[in-house]
Design a protein around this motif. Structure first.
Motif, PDB file in Angstrom:
ATOM      1  N   TRP A  48       0.818  -1.215   0.000  1.00 53.87           N
ATOM      2  CA  TRP A  48       0.000   0.000   0.000  1.00 53.87           C
ATOM      3  C   TRP A  48       0.853   1.266   0.000  1.00 53.87           C
ATOM      4  O   TRP A  48       0.457   2.271  -0.574  1.00 53.87           O
ATOM      5  CB  TRP A  48      -1.055  -0.003   1.093  1.00 53.87           C
ATOM      6  N   CYS A  54      -9.051   5.375  -5.175  1.00 52.41           N
ATOM      7  CA  CYS A  54      -8.834   5.096  -3.749  1.00 52.41           C
ATOM      8  C   CYS A  54      -9.681   3.919  -3.290  1.00 52.41           C
ATOM      9  O   CYS A  54      -9.223   3.070  -2.528  1.00 52.41           O
ATOM     10  CB  CYS A  54      -9.135   6.346  -2.929  1.00 52.41           C
ATOM     11  N   GLY A 110      -8.298   0.559  -1.700  1.00 54.33           N
ATOM     12  CA  GLY A 110      -8.836   0.107  -0.414  1.00 54.33           C
ATOM     13  C   GLY A 110      -9.384  -1.302  -0.494  1.00 54.33           C
ATOM     14  O   GLY A 110      -9.159  -2.117   0.409  1.00 54.33           O
ATOM     15  N   THR A 114     -11.995   6.755   2.569  1.00 58.30           N
ATOM     16  CA  THR A 114     -10.834   7.336   1.894  1.00 58.30           C
ATOM     17  C   THR A 114      -9.761   7.778   2.884  1.00 58.30           C
ATOM     18  O   THR A 114      -8.566   7.685   2.581  1.00 58.30           O
ATOM     19  CB  THR A 114     -11.252   8.535   1.021  1.00 58.30           C
ATOM     20  N   PHE A 136      -7.939   4.509   3.827  1.00 58.22           N
ATOM     21  CA  PHE A 136      -7.167   3.861   2.763  1.00 58.22           C
ATOM     22  C   PHE A 136      -6.417   4.868   1.901  1.00 58.22           C
ATOM     23  O   PHE A 136      -6.534   4.884   0.680  1.00 58.22           O
ATOM     24  CB  PHE A 136      -8.081   2.958   1.938  1.00 58.22           C
TER      25      PHE A 136
END
Length: 199
Positions: free
Chosen positions: A29, A53, A57, A114, A117
């Motif tokens: 990530w 996003c 995620g 958001t 993640f």
């Protein structure tokens, strides 16, 4: 820590898989989010930063499920410890699992999808960094809540393998925080230094 190694076979394939899954997730990530911040290629590919996003995620959630599966399989494949297989220890594990879940879920609700993640890497910034519960209790509560979940799970299974893997989880998060915090701080510093648009 030494006594744990007497119960753990570090060359067992399930243990190796768990260590790799634990180490890979934050690497994945962070690399993807920084690449997006530098190039905006995910946002362009998905047509908007929000969709990009959400896609990142979703992939992180799937990888976390895989990590938890590997963690559980590693515990099941290796011996438990009779001294930990007690009602008091099981209760302690449940408490840790409960506390960890509170930190993880409350972090998610405070940040939103958001915010949780890496939305700030996509240019989806909050007005200010979140300081409400649980962020007023400790820094990075989602990471430490997740660590508490794994620790509780390991204790409930009386598993030295689980305890050792929990230490790997904690170490991985410490490294991730050292890597992420300065970058996130710089993103918000740049936001604060930009002139505000007049409405």
């Amino acid at each position: 820590m030494t006594w744990l190694l007497g119960y753990v076979d570090p060359l067992d394939s399930s243990f190796v898989a768990a260590v790799l899954a634990i180490a890979f997730n934050p690497l994945y990530w962070n690399v993807v989010a920084r690449w997006e911040h530098r190039t905006r290629k995910l946002s362009r590919a998905f047509g908007s930063p929000h969709l990009a996003c959400y896609a990142l995620g979703g992939s992180i959630l799937l990888l976390n499920l895989l990590r938890s599966h590997c963690f559980s399989q590693a515990m099941l494949r290796q011996p438990s410890v009779e001294g930990l297989d007690q009602p008091a220890a099981y209760s302690l594990g449940l408490v840790l699992l409960g506390v960890g879940s509170v930190f993880v879920l409350s972090s998610f609700f405070a940040l939103g999808f958001t915010g949780t993640f890496l939305g700030d890497y996509f240019g989806i910034l909050k007005e200010a960094r979140v300081t409400t519960f649980p962020f007023n209790i400790l820094d990075n509560p989602m990471y430490w809540g997740s660590t508490a979940n794994y620790l509780g799970w390991a204790i409930m299974h009386a598993s030295p393998t689980g305890l050792l893997l929990t230490a790997v989880v904690a170490l991985t998060y410490v490294v991730a925080v050292l890597y992420e915090e300065p970058f996130t701080t710089e993103i918000y510093r740049q936001k604060a230094s930009r002139p505000r648009r007049r409405s």
